[in-house]
Write an enzyme that holds these catalytic residues in place. Structure first.
Site, PDB file in Angstrom:
ATOM      1  N   GLU A   1     -12.869 -11.131 -33.643  1.00  0.00           N
ATOM      2  CA  GLU A   1     -12.204  -9.860 -33.354  1.00  0.00           C
ATOM      3  C   GLU A   1     -11.124  -9.493 -34.360  1.00  0.00           C
ATOM      4  O   GLU A   1     -10.027  -9.087 -33.969  1.00  0.00           O
ATOM      5  CB  GLU A   1     -11.625  -9.939 -31.943  1.00  0.00           C
ATOM      6  CG  GLU A   1     -10.491 -10.975 -31.737  1.00  0.00           C
ATOM      7  CD  GLU A   1     -10.964 -12.371 -31.367  1.00  0.00           C
ATOM      8  OE1 GLU A   1     -12.111 -12.726 -31.704  1.00  0.00           O
ATOM      9  OE2 GLU A   1     -10.180 -13.109 -30.733  1.00  0.00           O
TER      10      GLU A   1
ATOM     11  N   HIS B   1     -17.664  -7.218 -26.565  1.00  0.00           N
ATOM     12  CA  HIS B   1     -16.729  -8.341 -26.443  1.00  0.00           C
ATOM     13  C   HIS B   1     -15.646  -8.270 -27.531  1.00  0.00           C
ATOM     14  O   HIS B   1     -14.449  -8.306 -27.235  1.00  0.00           O
ATOM     15  CB  HIS B   1     -17.506  -9.660 -26.533  1.00  0.00           C
ATOM     16  CG  HIS B   1     -16.650 -10.874 -26.459  1.00  0.00           C
ATOM     17  ND1 HIS B   1     -16.465 -11.599 -25.302  1.00  0.00           N
ATOM     18  CD2 HIS B   1     -15.899 -11.501 -27.402  1.00  0.00           C
ATOM     19  CE1 HIS B   1     -15.654 -12.606 -25.535  1.00  0.00           C
ATOM     20  NE2 HIS B   1     -15.294 -12.579 -26.814  1.00  0.00           N
ATOM     21  N   GLU B   2     -16.078  -8.168 -28.779  1.00  0.00           N
ATOM     22  CA  GLU B   2     -15.091  -8.174 -29.872  1.00  0.00           C
ATOM     23  C   GLU B   2     -14.199  -6.936 -29.803  1.00  0.00           C
ATOM     24  O   GLU B   2     -12.997  -7.007 -30.062  1.00  0.00           O
ATOM     25  CB  GLU B   2     -15.779  -8.283 -31.235  1.00  0.00           C
ATOM     26  CG  GLU B   2     -16.708  -9.490 -31.395  1.00  0.00           C
ATOM     27  CD  GLU B   2     -16.108 -10.823 -30.964  1.00  0.00           C
ATOM     28  OE1 GLU B   2     -14.870 -10.959 -30.985  1.00  0.00           O
ATOM     29  OE2 GLU B   2     -16.876 -11.727 -30.576  1.00  0.00           O
TER      30      GLU B   2
ATOM     31  N   HIS C   1     -11.410  -7.332 -27.293  1.00  0.00           N
ATOM     32  CA  HIS C   1     -10.270  -8.108 -27.800  1.00  0.00           C
ATOM     33  C   HIS C   1      -9.177  -7.203 -28.390  1.00  0.00           C
ATOM     34  O   HIS C   1      -8.043  -7.654 -28.559  1.00  0.00           O
ATOM     35  CB  HIS C   1     -10.722  -9.089 -28.874  1.00  0.00           C
ATOM     36  CG  HIS C   1     -11.216 -10.408 -28.366  1.00  0.00           C
ATOM     37  ND1 HIS C   1     -10.455 -11.229 -27.554  1.00  0.00           N
ATOM     38  CD2 HIS C   1     -12.374 -11.081 -28.596  1.00  0.00           C
ATOM     39  CE1 HIS C   1     -11.145 -12.343 -27.301  1.00  0.00           C
ATOM     40  NE2 HIS C   1     -12.307 -12.276 -27.909  1.00  0.00           N
TER      41      HIS C   1
ATOM     42  N   GLU D   1      -9.882 -15.022 -23.889  1.00  0.00           N
ATOM     43  CA  GLU D   1     -11.340 -14.964 -23.737  1.00  0.00           C
ATOM     44  C   GLU D   1     -11.805 -14.600 -22.325  1.00  0.00           C
ATOM     45  O   GLU D   1     -12.788 -13.889 -22.166  1.00  0.00           O
ATOM     46  CB  GLU D   1     -11.980 -16.278 -24.194  1.00  0.00           C
ATOM     47  CG  GLU D   1     -11.754 -16.589 -25.676  1.00  0.00           C
ATOM     48  CD  GLU D   1     -12.331 -15.543 -26.635  1.00  0.00           C
ATOM     49  OE1 GLU D   1     -13.166 -14.722 -26.214  1.00  0.00           O
ATOM     50  OE2 GLU D   1     -11.925 -15.551 -27.812  1.00  0.00           O
TER      51      GLU D   1
ATOM     52  N   ASP E   1     -10.200 -26.337 -31.109  1.00  0.00           N
ATOM     53  CA  ASP E   1     -11.641 -26.115 -30.979  1.00  0.00           C
ATOM     54  C   ASP E   1     -12.232 -26.831 -29.755  1.00  0.00           C
ATOM     55  O   ASP E   1     -13.221 -26.380 -29.181  1.00  0.00           O
ATOM     56  CB  ASP E   1     -12.309 -26.696 -32.237  1.00  0.00           C
ATOM     57  CG  ASP E   1     -13.307 -25.740 -32.830  1.00  0.00           C
ATOM     58  OD1 ASP E   1     -13.080 -24.530 -32.693  1.00  0.00           O
ATOM     59  OD2 ASP E   1     -14.299 -26.220 -33.407  1.00  0.00           O
TER      60      ASP E   1
ATOM     61  N   TYR F   1     -13.876 -18.747 -21.175  1.00  0.00           N
ATOM     62  CA  TYR F   1     -14.647 -17.500 -21.182  1.00  0.00           C
ATOM     63  C   TYR F   1     -15.115 -17.138 -19.768  1.00  0.00           C
ATOM     64  O   TYR F   1     -14.712 -16.135 -19.191  1.00  0.00           O
ATOM     65  CB  TYR F   1     -15.893 -17.659 -22.072  1.00  0.00           C
ATOM     66  CG  TYR F   1     -15.611 -17.684 -23.555  1.00  0.00           C
ATOM     67  CD1 TYR F   1     -15.794 -16.545 -24.331  1.00  0.00           C
ATOM     68  CD2 TYR F   1     -15.169 -18.836 -24.189  1.00  0.00           C
ATOM     69  CE1 TYR F   1     -15.557 -16.550 -25.697  1.00  0.00           C
ATOM     70  CE2 TYR F   1     -14.926 -18.859 -25.551  1.00  0.00           C
ATOM     71  CZ  TYR F   1     -15.118 -17.715 -26.307  1.00  0.00           C
ATOM     72  OH  TYR F   1     -14.864 -17.724 -27.643  1.00  0.00           O
TER      73      TYR F   1
HETATM   74  N1  BES Z   1     -12.539 -15.172 -30.833  1.00  0.00           N
HETATM   75  C1  BES Z   1     -13.843 -15.637 -30.565  1.00  0.00           C
HETATM   76  C2  BES Z   1     -14.377 -16.576 -31.614  1.00  0.00           C
HETATM   77  C3  BES Z   1     -13.560 -17.836 -31.815  1.00  0.00           C
HETATM   78  C4  BES Z   1     -12.951 -18.489 -30.763  1.00  0.00           C
HETATM   79  C5  BES Z   1     -13.424 -18.364 -33.074  1.00  0.00           C
HETATM   80  C6  BES Z   1     -12.191 -19.642 -30.991  1.00  0.00           C
HETATM   81  C7  BES Z   1     -12.687 -19.510 -33.297  1.00  0.00           C
HETATM   82  C8  BES Z   1     -12.066 -20.146 -32.252  1.00  0.00           C
HETATM   83  C9  BES Z   1     -14.812 -14.465 -30.395  1.00  0.00           C
HETATM   84  O1  BES Z   1     -14.260 -13.368 -29.765  1.00  0.00           O
HETATM   85  C10 BES Z   1     -15.906 -14.948 -29.485  1.00  0.00           C
HETATM   86  O2  BES Z   1     -15.612 -15.268 -28.374  1.00  0.00           O
HETATM   87  N2  BES Z   1     -17.131 -14.966 -29.976  1.00  0.00           N
HETATM   88  C11 BES Z   1     -18.274 -15.398 -29.219  1.00  0.00           C
HETATM   89  C12 BES Z   1     -19.099 -14.234 -28.787  1.00  0.00           C
HETATM   90  C13 BES Z   1     -18.819 -13.695 -27.444  1.00  0.00           C
HETATM   91  C14 BES Z   1     -19.813 -12.609 -27.097  1.00  0.00           C
HETATM   92  C15 BES Z   1     -18.744 -14.709 -26.344  1.00  0.00           C
HETATM   93  C16 BES Z   1     -19.165 -16.220 -30.132  1.00  0.00           C
HETATM   94  O3  BES Z   1     -18.907 -16.244 -31.332  1.00  0.00           O
HETATM   95  O4  BES Z   1     -20.101 -16.819 -29.649  1.00  0.00           O
HETATM   96 ZN    ZN Z   2     -13.879 -13.682 -27.725  1.00  0.00          ZN
END
Ligand code: BES
Ligand code: ZN
Length: 612
Positions: A279, A303-304, A307, A326, A381, A389
């Site tokens: 995002e 989703h993005e 954010h 999330e 991580d 989520y």
């Molecule tokens: N912000 C996240 C990606 C992220 C989280 C990167 C933690 C690094 C550390 C992004 O918004 C996200 O949640 N992406 C998901 C997709 C979403 C539709 C659930 C993904 O990349 O799978």
């Molecule tokens: Zn996200």
């Protein structure tokens, strides 16, 4: 155990509540001491060297001195610091011991009254935030590509700064790229002079949202405030796929208040991007694996985009509060999807999300099933599971169920309005929830065990149970199949992607012959839909259907999205002779994956590359 009671009691006795002053927050993932010295603005000037895989230049930090005697402490990881200028003089480079997760602290002593520091530096070719792609990893195949990924604590590997989401600053940047490549950044003001891009973010943002990409890029406007960016070979498909983005922005504004960032653009990256989406403000980064041709995977854009409210406007203060980013975002995403595409679609997506959560909960230790997770001494991580989520979103759906949609929407709008451009903790949220919803309606409040939702493992018994009429149809077809019906005779007319995903998820113990018959009838191995294909490949590996092997190889060699890679390599490891196959493919594919995917898969496969 955190309880909301003390807040309520305290405020009931001592009215009125104190104004919400930003509380100093301890972030275990940063060396910085923003309670002493705080970066308010940063100005970058970097030149990109695609041959050496290095960015070189300087950053100037503008500071607020809260404790006049305290030094400035920054986060760094692998940076080569050439010289630090303070008040026109060079000062010593004091780098601390290397921490395996956090990198090294950089301490800079400041004379009285000085509020500006310039650091001349270069990034390492191995900088974790940066992925430098060879031309063959792009769609065009002729020019290299670079993108950065800051979240959670990777920005420190390309900029020395206070790398904590509790610290927000405005920023500006000048990026010099080789001729013919276009740099783009997550900024609200952008201009170009040939391959030199000038960018400015005029709103205070946390460090993990500073992002850069550079490649053979072009853009197409799809509304006055929204453009799609992609390689020329991808732009037509991308612009068509994301044609509804403006309707999504409008829907979210109607539900949760104004979009406060000016532009909303989407950049489609090459397939090695390790996430589905990121995002980055004003410029969401997205995987090309959502270009299905039928808009069936655009919930990721919802989703993005969401954010822009939950995450970018109101930000988790530390990574243990990640669910505030999330969980809220998944809730908002579903609301946008319902608004733009209808209840049938959003209901299916909610069911699939909760199903995924339940499956993952079965594999996680209790401590990692909590929304307010303890990440001290760990990589943030580790907290990136379905819990923040989907359990986070389920908690908000439970609040909606008990208090009604109208009050829920007013509550969320107030959350965003009253905390815009601030970083908040779980305790801040619980206090606000108590004040805005719970305290005024004790009868309803008694129906939700808030501390249980936030501080305990599992999914509470009062979690809403979502259902979908369209999935009931799928389940009937699966029952017919299990009862002996031939795949070609099944009534799947008009099925959408989410129904196919349900179908594949419900197949119990299919034989290789059954999978071959299904493939014959529905051509799963040739599917152009990445979600369907990934699920199918996993099923095929698990049940010995080897006709997919070439497709699997190709997928693992081109796609770097960790969400797909992890289950596929896990399935290979479960299969007979799978460890050898997994290792053989991984050895070839690993150099094409981003560092965050490499880290996960190295652990999974027990892979120890030289020098690690
Ligand atoms: N912000 C996240 C990606 C992220 C989280 C990167 C933690 C690094 C550390 C992004 O918004 C996200 O949640 N992406 C998901 C997709 C979403 C539709 C659930 C993904 O990349 O799978
Ligand atoms: Zn996200």
């Amino acid at each position: 155990m955190l309880s909301i009671l003390p807040f309520g009691l305290l405020w009931a006795c001592a009215a009125p509540p104190p104004p919400a002053a930003p509380m100093p927050v301890h972030d275990v993932h940063s060396f910085a001491r923003p309670d002493q010295v705080r970066v308010q603005h940063l100005d970058l000037d970097l030149t990109l060297d695609f041959d050496a895989h290095v960015a070189r230049g300087r950053v100037t930090l503008m500071l607020e001195r809260i404790d006049p005697d305290a030094p400035l402490v920054l986060d760094t990881d692998g940076l080569q610091i050439d010289c630090i200028e303070v008040d026109n003089a060079s000062v010593p480079v004091l780098l601390g011991e290397e921490d395996p997760h956090l990198g090294r602290a950089l301490t800079i002593h400041l004379p009285p009254g000085i509020d500006c520091v310039t650091i001349h530096y270069a990034t390492a070719p191995t900088a974790e935030a940066m992925q430098w792609l060879a031309p063959e990893q792009t769609n065009g195949g002729t020019r290299p590509f670079l993108f950065t990924q800051g979240q959670a604590i990777l920005t420190r590997s390309w900029i020395p700064l206070q790398d904590s989401p509790a610290v927000r600053c405005t920023w500006s940047a000048k990026i010099t790229a080789p001729a013919g490549l276009v740099p783009v950044m997550s900024a609200d003001v952008r201009s170009w002079d040939g391959p030199v891009g000038c960018f400015q973010m005029t709103k205070p943002v946390p460090s993990y949202l500073i992002a850069l990409a550079c490649g053979d890029l072009t853009s197409r406007d799809i509304s006055p405030r929204c453009a799609i960016w992609a390689e020329p070979a991808t732009i037509d498909r991308a612009a068509a796929e994301f044609a509804d983005t403006e309707s999504m922005i409008a829907a979210c504004e109607e539900l949760f208040g104004p979009y406060r960032w000016g532009r909303y653009d989407v950049l489609v990256l090459p397939p090695s991007f390790p996430f589905g989406g990121m995002e980055n403000p004003c410029l969401t980064f997205a995987t090309p694996t959502i270009l299905a041709g039928d808009k069936s995977l655009v919930a990721l854009i919802a989703h993005e985009l969401a954010h822009s409210w939950s995450g970018n406007l109101v930000t988790n203060a530390t990574w243990r509060d990640f669910w505030l980013n999330e969980g809220f975002t998944v809730y908002l995403e579903n609301r946008i999807m319902e608004h733009v595409y209808g209840k049938d679609r959003s209901a299916m997506e909610i069911v699939l999300g909760v199903q995924g959560l339940r499956e993952e909960l079965a594999t996680l230790p209790d401590a990692d099933q909590r929304l307010h997770i303890d990440l001290a001494g760990r990589n943030p991580d580790d907290g990136m599971t379905q819990v923040p989520y989907e359990k986070g979103a389920a908690f908000l759906r439970r609040l909606e169920q008990v208090f009604g949609r109208a009050r829920m929407d007013a509550f969320l709008r107030a959350w965003f309005d009253q905390h815009a451009f601030r970083s908040l903790t779980t305790a801040d949220f619980l206090a606000f929830l108590d004040q805005e919803l719970l305290r005024g309606d004790p009868q309803r409040a008694a129906q939700i065990d808030v501390p249980r939702w936030v501080e305990a493992g599992g999914l509470p018994g009062d979690a809403p149970v979502p259902d979908s009429a369209l999935f009931a149809q799928v389940d009937a077809v699966v029952a017919a199949l299990q009862g002996g019906a031939a795949p070609a005779s099944l009534d799947t007319k008009g099925w959408v992607t989410q129904q196919w995903l349900r179908f594949l998820g419900e197949l119990k113990d299919p034989s290789p012959e059954q999978l071959a018959a299904l493939d014959q009838a529905f051509a799963f191995t040739r599917s152009g839909n990445s979600e369907i294909l990934a699920k199918w490949l996993e099923l095929a590996i698990d049940h010995g259907y080897r006709a997919v092997d070439r497709r699997l190889d190709l997928f693992l060699m081109t796609v770097g999205r960790r969400k797909f890679l992890t289950p596929l390599y896990q399935a290979l490891l479960r299969a007979e002779d799978g460890k050898a196959r997994a290792t053989a493919i991984y050895t070839k594919a690993r150099p094409r994956y981003h560092a965050v995917a490499q880290r996960t898969l190295d652990d999974l496969l027990g892979f120890h590359p030289a020098g690690k």
